[in-house]
Design an enzyme around this catalytic site. Structure first.
Site, PDB file in Angstrom:
ATOM      1  N   HIS A 299     -12.921  28.241   0.335  1.00  0.00           N
ATOM      2  CA  HIS A 299     -12.147  28.863   1.430  1.00  0.00           C
ATOM      3  C   HIS A 299     -11.633  27.738   2.331  1.00  0.00           C
ATOM      4  CE1 HIS A 299     -10.964  31.810   4.291  1.00  0.00           C
ATOM      5  NE2 HIS A 299     -12.124  32.231   4.735  1.00  0.00           N
ATOM      6  N   HIS A 338      -5.459  31.318  -5.797  1.00  0.00           N
ATOM      7  CA  HIS A 338      -5.740  32.216  -4.675  1.00  0.00           C
ATOM      8  C   HIS A 338      -6.095  33.587  -5.232  1.00  0.00           C
ATOM      9  CE1 HIS A 338      -5.262  34.323  -0.864  1.00  0.00           C
ATOM     10  NE2 HIS A 338      -5.344  33.134  -0.309  1.00  0.00           N
ATOM     11  N   ASP A 394      -3.995  25.139   1.618  1.00  0.00           N
ATOM     12  CA  ASP A 394      -4.781  23.922   1.821  1.00  0.00           C
ATOM     13  C   ASP A 394      -4.244  22.716   1.061  1.00  0.00           C
ATOM     14  OD1 ASP A 394      -6.836  24.968   3.504  1.00  0.00           O
ATOM     15  OD2 ASP A 394      -7.511  26.129   1.794  1.00  0.00           O
TER      16      ASP A 394
HETATM   17  N1  CMC Z   1      -8.585  24.784 -10.617  1.00  0.00           N
HETATM   18  C1  CMC Z   1      -8.819  25.041 -11.923  1.00  0.00           C
HETATM   19  N2  CMC Z   1      -8.995  26.275 -12.437  1.00  0.00           N
HETATM   20  C2  CMC Z   1      -8.921  27.301 -11.566  1.00  0.00           C
HETATM   21  C3  CMC Z   1      -8.679  27.102 -10.193  1.00  0.00           C
HETATM   22  C4  CMC Z   1      -8.513  25.792  -9.728  1.00  0.00           C
HETATM   23  N3  CMC Z   1      -8.257  25.558  -8.444  1.00  0.00           N
HETATM   24  N4  CMC Z   1      -8.682  28.309  -9.570  1.00  0.00           N
HETATM   25  C5  CMC Z   1      -8.913  29.213 -10.523  1.00  0.00           C
HETATM   26  N5  CMC Z   1      -9.034  28.619 -11.738  1.00  0.00           N
HETATM   27  C6  CMC Z   1      -9.219  29.278 -13.031  1.00  0.00           C
HETATM   28  C7  CMC Z   1     -10.630  29.809 -13.190  1.00  0.00           C
HETATM   29  O1  CMC Z   1     -11.475  28.858 -13.799  1.00  0.00           O
HETATM   30  C8  CMC Z   1     -10.381  31.027 -14.049  1.00  0.00           C
HETATM   31  O2  CMC Z   1     -10.150  30.583 -15.367  1.00  0.00           O
HETATM   32  P1  CMC Z   1     -10.693  31.486 -16.629  1.00  0.00           P
HETATM   33  O3  CMC Z   1     -10.085  32.843 -16.440  1.00  0.00           O
HETATM   34  O4  CMC Z   1     -10.233  30.762 -17.843  1.00  0.00           O
HETATM   35  O5  CMC Z   1     -12.184  31.498 -16.474  1.00  0.00           O
HETATM   36  C9  CMC Z   1      -9.036  31.574 -13.550  1.00  0.00           C
HETATM   37  O6  CMC Z   1      -8.363  30.415 -13.040  1.00  0.00           O
HETATM   38  C10 CMC Z   1      -9.166  32.638 -12.494  1.00  0.00           C
HETATM   39  O7  CMC Z   1      -9.881  32.103 -11.393  1.00  0.00           O
HETATM   40  P2  CMC Z   1     -10.957  32.876 -10.551  1.00  0.00           P
HETATM   41  O8  CMC Z   1     -12.021  31.900 -10.126  1.00  0.00           O
HETATM   42  O9  CMC Z   1     -11.385  34.116 -11.252  1.00  0.00           O
HETATM   43  O10 CMC Z   1     -10.096  33.309  -9.281  1.00  0.00           O
HETATM   44  P3  CMC Z   1     -10.652  33.855  -7.916  1.00  0.00           P
HETATM   45  O11 CMC Z   1      -9.616  34.781  -7.389  1.00  0.00           O
HETATM   46  O12 CMC Z   1     -12.027  34.381  -8.050  1.00  0.00           O
HETATM   47  O13 CMC Z   1     -10.738  32.539  -7.003  1.00  0.00           O
HETATM   48  C11 CMC Z   1     -10.123  30.727  -5.604  1.00  0.00           C
HETATM   49  C12 CMC Z   1      -9.753  32.138  -6.109  1.00  0.00           C
HETATM   50  C13 CMC Z   1      -9.193  30.378  -4.429  1.00  0.00           C
HETATM   51  C14 CMC Z   1     -11.561  30.731  -5.096  1.00  0.00           C
HETATM   52  C15 CMC Z   1      -9.939  29.718  -6.774  1.00  0.00           C
HETATM   53  O14 CMC Z   1      -8.593  29.719  -7.194  1.00  0.00           O
HETATM   54  C16 CMC Z   1     -10.357  28.296  -6.389  1.00  0.00           C
HETATM   55  O15 CMC Z   1     -11.533  27.970  -6.486  1.00  0.00           O
HETATM   56  N6  CMC Z   1      -9.383  27.442  -5.922  1.00  0.00           N
HETATM   57  C17 CMC Z   1      -9.732  26.093  -5.463  1.00  0.00           C
HETATM   58  C18 CMC Z   1     -10.271  26.147  -4.036  1.00  0.00           C
HETATM   59  C19 CMC Z   1      -9.177  26.420  -3.014  1.00  0.00           C
HETATM   60  O16 CMC Z   1      -8.122  25.811  -3.035  1.00  0.00           O
HETATM   61  N7  CMC Z   1      -9.457  27.332  -2.066  1.00  0.00           N
HETATM   62  C20 CMC Z   1      -8.542  27.675  -0.977  1.00  0.00           C
HETATM   63  C21 CMC Z   1      -8.030  29.063  -1.109  1.00  0.00           C
HETATM   64  S1  CMC Z   1      -6.638  29.435  -0.039  1.00  0.00           S
HETATM   65  C22 CMC Z   1      -7.146  29.234   1.578  1.00  0.00           C
HETATM   66  C23 CMC Z   1      -8.386  29.945   1.946  1.00  0.00           C
HETATM   67  O17 CMC Z   1      -8.662  31.067   1.560  1.00  0.00           O
HETATM   68  O18 CMC Z   1      -9.155  29.366   2.704  1.00  0.00           O
END
Ligand code: CMC
Length: 496
Positions: A299, A338, A394
Site C-alpha cells: 500500500h 492495483h 507510487d
Molecule cells: N509485480 C509483479 N507481479 C505482480 C505485481 C507486481 N507489482 N502485482 C501483481 N502481480 C501479479 C501477481 O503475482 C499475480 O500473478 P499470477 O496471477 O500469475 O499469480 C497477478 O499479477 C495478480 O496480482 P494479485 O496479487 O492477485 O493482485 P492484487 O489485486 O491482490 O494486488 C497489489 C494488488 C497492488 C497489492 C499488487 O499489484 C502489488 O503487490 N503491487 C506492488 C506494490 C504496489 O505498487 N503497491 C501500491 C498500490 S497503489 C497505491 C496504494 O494503494 O497505496
C-alpha cells in the site's frame, strides 16, 4: 432478506439450492445483493459432516481479501478501474489537480461540495489554527531512538494525540457521541468537526516533528501566513533564518501530490479506519490504525519500495535482468499493479507531469533514466500486459520526493499526511449515516480441529506433539546476549 420463491421481481436474483431443491428470491438493490440474504439459505447437515461447517445455520459468503464485497454506501470517491477514472465527489481528479488546492479538495471530500470563498476561509483558518500541539509532546518525540522509522513515530503520535482530547473519548464522553447528530444533537457534530480540524491541522506538525527528531533539530512552532504545504515545509526545514519562505514551486508540487493522495475510497487503510472506527473508538485511535495499515509495502509503503528497487537495479542496462527476475517471481515490480485499476492509474500521469516541474527547480533525479527504462520495458512485456499491471500512484511519486530532498523512509509519511483527509471524510460519513453504526465483524470459515479434550502435559504422547514448523515456536537468536553473558554464571541460579 432472501426468502423461498413466491413471486420474482426483475430486480432480483433467483437462486436454486441444489442440496434441497428450494428456490430463493434475492433482491438486487444498487446492483448488489445482500450477503445476509444468503444466510436464509440452509440445508440439513450431511451424514458425518463436521459440526463446524454450520450447514444448518445458513450459507456463508466467502470473499478472502474483499475482492467483491461492498461494506458501505458512500458518496465520496468514485473509481472506474477499467477506464482509469477517479472522481472526488463527482469532480474528475485531473480538473481538481489543475484548478483546486489540497485544502479546498479536503473541504470537498469531507463536506461534499466545493466551498464558497467564506466557507473556505473559515475552514482554512480552523485547520491552520489547529496546527499547534501541546509543548509536552516534544518529550514524546524525544523518547524515540534516533533511527526510529518516521511511520512508527507518526502512527504512535496520532494515538498519543488522542490522549489530550477527552471530549473525543467515548468512555468519557458517552459511548455513541459521534453518532448523536443523527438524533438531532448539533453539538456532537461540532465536536466531531473540531477533531477533524485538529487532526488535519496537526498531521503536518506531527510529521514535521518526526522528521526533525531524526535530523537532530529542535522543533519549531507552526508559522502563520503560509499555505498548508508551505507551513509543512517550513516546519521541517526552518533553521532560524529570518523571513524564511519555502520555495513556491515545491509548495505547489507538494500541494498537488497531497491533493492526489487525499482519498482513494476503500483501500486497506481507509477500510482499517472504518473497521476500527466501527467500534466507536475515538478518531485519533482510528487514524493511528489507518496509518499502520498504510505503511505496508503493498500500500503506501510502495513509494519507498520503488526507490529502493530502482537503487538496487542501478542503471537502465540492468532493467532487462530485473524484469526477468520479476517474471521468475524472484522480485516484485513495486509501483505497478492495483486491485482496482486495470489500466494506468490516472494519478500517475499527473504525478509524472508534476515531476518535470519539480526537476526544473531541483534538477533531474539520477534514478529517472532507470525508472523510465523500467516503465517502458514493463509496458511492452506480455507478463505485465496480460495481467493488466500498469503504473500506480507510487511509481513516480518517490522520484519527486527524492528530488525534493526527502529521506526515503519519509515517503510513506508524505502519503499518510494527506490521506488523513480521506480517512476522516469516510469516518464522518459513516458516523452520520442513517441507522447508526454497526460494528464491522466479519465471519470466518473455521477449518481447525473439531472438539477435543485437554490432555495433561505428562500424558502427552509424542504422536500428539506437532512437529510442523508452522505450528511450533521458532528458535530465535537473542541479539542482546553477548558471548560473555552466555558464558557467565549466575550465583544461586542455573546457567541461562
Ligand atoms: N509485480 C509483479 N507481479 C505482480 C505485481 C507486481 N507489482 N502485482 C501483481 N502481480 C501479479 C501477481 O503475482 C499475480 O500473478 P499470477 O496471477 O500469475 O499469480 C497477478 O499479477 C495478480 O496480482 P494479485 O496479487 O492477485 O493482485 P492484487 O489485486 O491482490 O494486488 C497489489 C494488488 C497492488 C497489492 C499488487 O499489484 C502489488 O503487490 N503491487 C506492488 C506494490 C504496489 O505498487 N503497491 C501500491 C498500490 S497503489 C497505491 C496504494 O494503494 O497505496
Amino acid at each position: 432478506m432472501g426468502r423461498p420463491l413466491e413471486t420474482s421481481s426483475s430486480e432480483s436474483l433467483t437462486v436454486r439450492d441444489n442440496r434441497t431443491g428450494k428456490t430463493y428470491n434475492i433482491p438486487i438493490v444498487d446492483n448488489s445483493v445482500s450477503a445476509t440474504a444468503f444466510k436464509a439459505i440452509s440445508a440439513p447437515a450431511k451424514p458425518n459432516e463436521r459440526e463446524e461447517s454450520g450447514t444448518e445455520k445458513g450459507l456463508r459468503v466467502a470473499d478472502k481479501g474483499f475482492l467483491n464485497t461492498a461494506v458501505i454506501q458512500s458518496e465520496i470517491t468514485y473509481i472506474d478501474g477499467e477506464a482509469g477514472v477517479l472522481r472526488y465527489r463527482g469532480y474528475p481528479i485531473e480538473q481538481l489537480a489543475l484548478h483546486s488546492s489540497f485544502l479546498e479538495t479536503a473541504y470537498l471530500l469531507i463536506y461534499g461540495s466545493l466551498p464558497t470563498k467564506d466557507q473556505f476561509r473559515v475552514f482554512e483558518t480552523e485547520v491552520l489554527h489547529h496546527s499547534i500541539i501541546h509543548a509536552d509532546a516534544e518529550e514524546f518525540f524525544r523518547s524515540f531512538r534516533y533511527d526510529a522509522h518516521p511511520m512508527a513515530i507518526l502512527t504512535s503520535a496520532f494515538a498519543y494525540l488522542g490522549s489530550y482530547y477527552s471530549e473525543a473519548n467515548p468512555s468519557l464522553q458517552g459511548r455513541q457521541w459521534q453518532t448523536l447528530f443523527t438524533k438531532g444533537d448539533k453539538a456532537s457534530l461540532a465536536n466531531m468537526d473540531k477533531q477533524i480540524f485538529r487532526l488535519i491541522g496537526k498531521a503536518t506538525t506531527l510529521a514535521a516533528m518526526a522528521y526533525r527528531i531524526r535530523q537532530g533539530r529542535d522543533f519549531v512552532i507552526p508559522p502563520t501566513g503560509l499555505s498548508y504545504t508551505g507551513s509543512f515545509l517550513y516546519q521541517m526545514d526552518h533553521l532560524g533564518e529570518e523571513n524564511y519562505v519555502p520555495n513556491p514551486v515545491l509548495c505547489k508540487a507538494l500541494d498537488v501530490l497531497f491533493l492526489l493522495h487525499a482519498d482513494h475510497e476503500l483501500n486497506a487503510s481507509c477500510t482499517t479506519v472504518l473497521q476500527t472506527g466501527s467500534s466507536l473508538v475515538d478518531p485519533y485511535s482510528a487514524i493511528a490504525a489507518g496509518c499502520a495499515s498504510l505503511y505496508g509495502p503493498l500500500h503506501g509503503g510502495a513509494n519507498e519500495a520503488v526507490i529502493r528497487m530502482l537503487i538496487s537495479i542501478g542503471s537502465p542496462a540492468n532493467v532487462p535482468a530485473f524484469i526477468e527476475a520479476v517474471k521468475r517471481r524472484e522480485k516484485v515490480l513495486s509501483g505497478f499493479g492495483h486491485r482496482v485499476y486495470k489500466t494506468t492509474d490516472p494519478r500517475s500521469y499527473i504525478i509524472r507531469k508534476t515531476a518535470d516541474e519539480v526537476f526544473k527547480v531541483t534538477g533531474r533525479d539520477e534514478l529517472l533514466e532507470t525508472a523510465m527504462a523500467l516503465h517502458d520495458a514493463a509496458m511492452k512485456d506480455e507478463y505485465f500486459t496480460k495481467r493488466r499491471l500498469y503504473p500506480n500512484v507510487d511509481f513516480w511519486s518517490g522520484l519527486i520526493y527524492r528530488a525534493m530532498g526527502f529521506p526515503m523512509d519519509f515517503f510513506p509519511v508524505l502519503f499518510a499526511v494527506p490521506r488523513v483527509v480521506g480517512w476522516l471524510a469516510h469516518w464522518r460519513q459513516m458516523m452520520l449515516q442513517e441507522g447508526g453504526v454497526k460494528i464491522w465483524r466479519p465471519r470466518q470459515i473455521y477449518v481447525g480441529a473439531g472438539k477435543r479434550d485437554y490432555v495433561p502435559m505428562a500424558e502427552r504422547e509424542s504422536s500428539l506433539v506437532n512437529s510442523d514448523p508452522k505450528k511450533t515456536p521458532s528458535t530465535v537468536p537473542h541479539s542482546g546476549m553477548t558471548k560473555r553473558t552466555m558464558l557467565a554464571s549466575y550465583r544461586g541460579k542455573s546457567k541461562l
